[in-house]
Design a protein around this motif. Structure first.
Motif, PDB file in Angstrom:
ATOM      1  N   ARG A 279       0.817  -1.202   0.000  1.00 30.64           N
ATOM      2  CA  ARG A 279       0.000   0.000   0.000  1.00 30.64           C
ATOM      3  C   ARG A 279       0.857   1.261   0.000  1.00 30.64           C
ATOM      4  NH1 ARG A 279      -5.074  -0.156   4.070  1.00 30.64           N
ATOM      5  NH2 ARG A 279      -5.630   2.026   3.820  1.00 30.64           N
ATOM      6  N   HIS A 280       1.951   1.183   0.702  1.00 25.00           N
ATOM      7  CA  HIS A 280       2.710   2.414   0.849  1.00 25.00           C
ATOM      8  C   HIS A 280       4.099   2.099   1.388  1.00 25.00           C
ATOM      9  CE1 HIS A 280       2.497   6.867   1.255  1.00 25.00           C
ATOM     10  NE2 HIS A 280       3.505   6.661   2.075  1.00 25.00           N
TER      11      HIS A 280
ATOM     12  N   GLN B 197       7.514   4.194   2.980  1.00 27.44           N
ATOM     13  CA  GLN B 197       8.078   5.481   3.368  1.00 27.44           C
ATOM     14  C   GLN B 197       9.504   5.237   3.852  1.00 27.44           C
ATOM     15  OE1 GLN B 197       6.071   8.537   3.587  1.00 27.44           O
ATOM     16  NE2 GLN B 197       8.065   9.551   3.702  1.00 27.44           N
TER      17      GLN B 197
ATOM     18  N   ILE C 157      12.500   6.613   5.792  1.00 21.68           N
ATOM     19  CA  ILE C 157      12.668   7.634   6.822  1.00 21.68           C
ATOM     20  C   ILE C 157      14.148   7.890   7.049  1.00 21.68           C
ATOM     21  CG2 ILE C 157      12.231   8.202   9.231  1.00 21.68           C
ATOM     22  CD1 ILE C 157       9.754   6.483   9.092  1.00 21.68           C
ATOM     23  N   TRP C 158      14.480   9.136   7.054  1.00 19.55           N
ATOM     24  CA  TRP C 158      15.873   9.529   7.267  1.00 19.55           C
ATOM     25  C   TRP C 158      16.182   9.468   8.755  1.00 19.55           C
ATOM     26  CZ3 TRP C 158      18.759  13.092   9.909  1.00 19.55           C
ATOM     27  CH2 TRP C 158      20.060  13.356   9.441  1.00 19.55           C
ATOM     28  N   LEU C 159      17.161   8.669   9.118  1.00 17.71           N
ATOM     29  CA  LEU C 159      17.512   8.595  10.536  1.00 17.71           C
ATOM     30  C   LEU C 159      18.842   9.282  10.801  1.00 17.71           C
ATOM     31  CD1 LEU C 159      16.579   4.954  11.590  1.00 17.71           C
ATOM     32  CD2 LEU C 159      15.316   7.071  11.970  1.00 17.71           C
TER      33      LEU C 159
ATOM     34  N   THR D  96      22.024   6.085   7.461  1.00 18.56           N
ATOM     35  CA  THR D  96      21.067   5.027   7.796  1.00 18.56           C
ATOM     36  C   THR D  96      19.646   5.538   7.671  1.00 18.56           C
ATOM     37  OG1 THR D  96      21.093   5.599  10.126  1.00 18.56           O
ATOM     38  CG2 THR D  96      22.558   3.817   9.434  1.00 18.56           C
TER      39      THR D  96
ATOM     40  N   LEU E  61      15.245   4.084   7.709  1.00 14.07           N
ATOM     41  CA  LEU E  61      14.295   3.055   8.089  1.00 14.07           C
ATOM     42  C   LEU E  61      13.238   3.014   7.001  1.00 14.07           C
ATOM     43  CD1 LEU E  61      13.294   1.156  10.426  1.00 14.07           C
ATOM     44  CD2 LEU E  61      11.919   3.084  11.184  1.00 14.07           C
TER      45      LEU E  61
ATOM     46  N   VAL F 204       9.625   1.912   6.110  1.00 16.37           N
ATOM     47  CA  VAL F 204       8.372   1.434   6.683  1.00 16.37           C
ATOM     48  C   VAL F 204       7.428   1.137   5.541  1.00 16.37           C
ATOM     49  CG1 VAL F 204       6.393   1.988   8.105  1.00 16.37           C
ATOM     50  CG2 VAL F 204       8.652   2.752   8.787  1.00 16.37           C
TER      51      VAL F 204
ATOM     52  N   VAL G  68       3.775  -0.267   4.442  1.00 21.69           N
ATOM     53  CA  VAL G  68       2.431  -0.522   4.945  1.00 21.69           C
ATOM     54  C   VAL G  68       1.684  -1.413   3.969  1.00 21.69           C
ATOM     55  CG1 VAL G  68       0.291   0.514   5.755  1.00 21.69           C
ATOM     56  CG2 VAL G  68       2.437   1.762   5.970  1.00 21.69           C
TER      57      VAL G  68
ATOM     58  N   HIS H 160      15.579  -1.581   8.757  1.00 21.46           N
ATOM     59  CA  HIS H 160      16.659  -0.600   8.738  1.00 21.46           C
ATOM     60  C   HIS H 160      17.530  -0.838   7.518  1.00 21.46           C
ATOM     61  CE1 HIS H 160      16.341   1.036  12.892  1.00 21.46           C
ATOM     62  NE2 HIS H 160      15.615  -0.058  13.027  1.00 21.46           N
TER      63      HIS H 160
ATOM     64  N   ASP I 273      14.693  14.994   2.532  1.00 24.02           N
ATOM     65  CA  ASP I 273      13.886  15.306   1.355  1.00 24.02           C
ATOM     66  C   ASP I 273      14.137  14.320   0.232  1.00 24.02           C
ATOM     67  OD1 ASP I 273      12.579  17.351   2.471  1.00 24.02           O
ATOM     68  OD2 ASP I 273      13.760  18.961   1.528  1.00 24.02           O
TER      69      ASP I 273
ATOM     70  N   THR J  31      12.212  11.284   0.868  1.00 23.25           N
ATOM     71  CA  THR J  31      10.784  11.471   0.643  1.00 23.25           C
ATOM     72  C   THR J  31      10.481  11.409  -0.855  1.00 23.25           C
ATOM     73  OG1 THR J  31      10.683  12.903   2.558  1.00 23.25           O
ATOM     74  CG2 THR J  31       8.841  13.013   1.029  1.00 23.25           C
TER      75      THR J  31
ATOM     76  N   ARG K  67      17.570  -6.827  13.758  1.00 25.29           N
ATOM     77  CA  ARG K  67      17.725  -5.546  14.406  1.00 25.29           C
ATOM     78  C   ARG K  67      16.416  -5.038  14.999  1.00 25.29           C
ATOM     79  NH1 ARG K  67      20.929  -2.030  10.344  1.00 25.29           N
ATOM     80  NH2 ARG K  67      21.641  -3.985   9.446  1.00 25.29           N
TER      81      ARG K  67
ATOM     82  N   ARG L 163      13.355   9.843  18.491  1.00 26.57           N
ATOM     83  CA  ARG L 163      14.363  10.106  17.482  1.00 26.57           C
ATOM     84  C   ARG L 163      13.761  10.688  16.219  1.00 26.57           C
ATOM     85  NH1 ARG L 163      18.818   5.397  16.756  1.00 26.57           N
ATOM     86  NH2 ARG L 163      19.758   6.269  14.874  1.00 26.57           N
ATOM     87  N   HIS L 164      12.586  10.223  15.894  1.00 28.65           N
ATOM     88  CA  HIS L 164      12.037  10.648  14.620  1.00 28.65           C
ATOM     89  C   HIS L 164      10.561  10.294  14.551  1.00 28.65           C
ATOM     90  CE1 HIS L 164      12.976  11.755  10.407  1.00 28.65           C
ATOM     91  NE2 HIS L 164      11.848  11.105  10.174  1.00 28.65           N
TER      92      HIS L 164
ATOM     93  N   GLN M  62       7.381  10.134  11.599  1.00 31.05           N
ATOM     94  CA  GLN M  62       7.009  10.329  10.206  1.00 31.05           C
ATOM     95  C   GLN M  62       5.523  10.048  10.079  1.00 31.05           C
ATOM     96  OE1 GLN M  62       9.468  10.789   7.522  1.00 31.05           O
ATOM     97  NE2 GLN M  62       7.683  11.385   6.323  1.00 31.05           N
TER      98      GLN M  62
ATOM     99  N   ILE N 193       2.589   9.279   7.749  1.00 27.43           N
ATOM    100  CA  ILE N 193       2.490   8.712   6.406  1.00 27.43           C
ATOM    101  C   ILE N 193       1.066   8.842   5.895  1.00 27.43           C
ATOM    102  CG2 ILE N 193       2.723   6.591   5.053  1.00 27.43           C
ATOM    103  CD1 ILE N 193       4.851   5.688   7.002  1.00 27.43           C
TER     104      ILE N 193
ATOM    105  N   LEU O 290      -0.769   7.133   9.046  1.00 30.46           N
ATOM    106  CA  LEU O 290      -0.074   6.267   9.974  1.00 30.46           C
ATOM    107  C   LEU O 290       1.091   7.069  10.542  1.00 30.46           C
ATOM    108  CD1 LEU O 290       0.302   3.288  11.000  1.00 30.46           C
ATOM    109  CD2 LEU O 290       1.867   2.990   9.085  1.00 30.46           C
TER     110      LEU O 290
END
Lengths: 358, 358
Positions: free
Chosen positions: A150-151, A153, A155-157, A161, A163, A165, A167, A177, A187, A190, B116, B150-151, B153, B155, B163
């Motif tokens: 479905r989706h 994303q 994520i900038w950690l 590195t 993450l 995610v 969905v 990770h 950006d 994204t 992890r 930490r972060h 997001q 979605i 989410l």
DNA sequence: TTTAGCAGTCATGAGTCAGGAGTGCCAAGT
DNA sequence: ACTTGGCACTCCTGACTCATGACTGCTAAA
């Protein structure tokens, strides 16, 4: 040994059951399920008015035993149902039950307050069913393959590195990770996420394994290293992990007279904790149409011939995704547990349907 | 009943142990742990060369019993250690052990391949420890409160649903669905996410409960409804759920002679499945400095006076976040299990430290 | 203070036995 | 041709007894 999953025929030349035999068999199953004691001819005539004497019952019982429906623990004991006896009972003799309205309400209420996280729903369901069934309940959670993408994303950690995610249609968020050597901004990620979503939206998770992630990442103007990292994140999220199986209610086993023997108990507990066997036991049932029963040897495992399992698949958006199971001694209230399993599965289906519409 | 968690003193006027008594007590504990049989004076003189006759041992044992260190199941039986006997043994008599190099390697290897995901690590750890300890292992997972934000997001999933994925210092992603009545785009949510990150980055999860999310959302130009939805998502992610406790190794209990009694077994299994009691049992230990033992009545629960628990807190970034525990019969190899718990906790700490540096 | 010896305690397991639940079968009844 | 009462037979169960052996505490001598 019969083929796995094949219902056990009474005997090669099992005599058909006339009405009286059928009634006697059904009554013996009923009584034995209730009392856990071998049922004798006298008990039968006294507690149920069969209109005939105990001697007649004895004759009938001898024939039922010859036909393979009953067994006698020892010469001077009453009869107990064989696997075939239970099978006949379940298939042709028992009165199907439906859930009591209190129980139906209890289940509805439980799901009203349900968390929307899949893991939570699974755990909650096994706990509820284990409690209502007074037996062990366990579930095969939806495999990722059956869900649709479905989706995603990214994520900038930190500098190198991120993450991912992901969905799915069931609202499950899978997280992975990833590390890479390129320097990217939040950006950038994204933007990349949007590209991936546009490219792959609506695919099934299964298809996601074959998808050309690298090309898309490159096309978005990123380097090979990031592309590989994102691809591997994609794959590892899409890959089915070992199917999650939650279980609950093991303590009920201790109340069953058939498990007072520690050796039997141990082998059952080991199987439950191992999960693998449990999974194999019910994985087939995912294609069943509704509540189904496997009795004793029908389970195909020598270790749990003392047990029966009621299974019911549950659906999500017209596709069967998992199995709910109740395991207990063969001497279990089949009609009730099938009703319970069926009812719970329905509530579960409805819950999933609602979560999709959101 | 002694105060919860207070080590049991032998007796109000417990006589100090001279060297010989100490050695005899230690030997009895050792022997009893190994054999599960009450230890008699003859066994002692035969298997361990004490240099004195069994009659002397008998005298000493009588005094040890008077001092509260030993008890006699019945008149004509040998002695077994009392809670106080075990306590003295653990505190002053036993030889601390360290992990065998194979076991240390086994643990390191296990974590080398560790996933992890926090949940995976927790489950893997309990499985490993349960297996190596031949007892029940369970863990209190890091409460969310001890982690730092930490972060986040947000979605975009659909017109009116989203989410929220919130990443903590331990790399855990908490997900919460939210619904709202405003029409927003994916870009809007990204913009909002950035705002929230800028505002709240680095806070502890505990602080996040008190944070003015609504104001930030409004300042970013969104309406009240979305603000409320996002705030509640924030809160429900920050809120500590019931602490997750994974457990593994229940089947080992069945091998212990002290649990052949089904009544005892049942009450233990119930406690394990309930989790709540389990949590209360070891929650205090989070502030201990290293491996700690609670013996029998010291656990403060009448239901598990037959058990002892070894606990060890594990850290993350200088803050203790959870507890690893091993539960078994009082007759357990304390030195070994303390070494095992300590060693595993260390590996766990290292794993977390590494995951932070990434 | 230690030790040998001895009488005493008590769990354990084997053996015995009566009681009872249940069967199979036969012969008589419908 | 069924059904039924009766009876002999089987065999589990629980209670009871009893010998065994492991262990103790105590005493008196070393």
């Amino acid at each position: 040994m019969t083929a796995k999953g094949k219902p056990v025929a009474a005997t090669p030349l099992a005599p058909p059951l006339d009405q009286r035999k059928a009634f006697i068999l059904a009554t013996i199953v009923y009584e034995y399920v209730a009392t856990a004691e071998p049922v004798g001819s006298q008990t039968l005539t006294q507690k149920y008015n069969l209109g005939v004497s105990s001697a007649t019952i004895r004759n009938e019982m001898a024939e039922l035993e010859a036909g393979g429906y009953l067994v006698q623990p020892h010469t001077s004991a009453g009869r107990i149902p064989s696997d075939a006896g239970y099978r006949t009972y379940v298939d042709r003799l028992m009165q199907p039950e439906s859930l009591s309205s209190e129980e139906a309400k209890r289940i509805r209420d439980e799901y009203r307050a349900a968390s929307r996280e899949l893991d939570g729903v699974i755990e909650q369901t096994t706990r509820l069913v284990g409690e209502l069934a007074h037996n062990v309940a366990f579930m095969i959670a939806p495999s990722r393959e059956t869900q649709t993408f479905r989706h995603i994303q990214l994520i900038w950690l930190a500098e190198r590195t991120g993450l991912a995610v992901l969905v799915t249609s069931l609202g499950v968020a899978l997280q992975t990770h990833f590390e890479h050597s390129e320097s990217v901004t939040a950006d950038d990620l994204t933007r990349l996420s949007n590209r991936l979503n546009a490219s792959f939206g609506g695919r099934t998770m299964r298809e996601l394994g074959d998808v050309e992630v690298i090309a898309v990442v490159r096309a978005a103007g990123f380097g090979d290293d990031l592309a590989r990292a994102v691809e591997s994140a994609f794959r590892s999220a899409a890959r089915s992990p070992e199917p999650i199986v939650a279980s609950s209610g093991t303590q009920h086993l201790l109340d069953q007279p058939e498990f007072q023997d520690l050796r039997k108990l141990r082998s059952i507990l080991r199987i439950i904790e191992e999960q693998k066997t449990l999974y194999d036991l019910v994985a087939d049932s995912i294609n069943d149409a509704g509540p189904t029963v496997r009795i004793g040897h029908e389970l195909g495992s020598d270790e749990i011939t003392e047990c029966s399992v009621v299974t019911v698949p549950y659906r999500f958006s017209d596709q069967t995704v998992g199995v709910l199971a109740i395991m207990g001694p063969r001497r279990m209230p089949y009609a009730r547990l099938m009703a319970l399993a069926g009812g719970t599965a329905q509530s579960l289906n409805k819950l999933f349907d609602e979560s999709e519409r959101r």
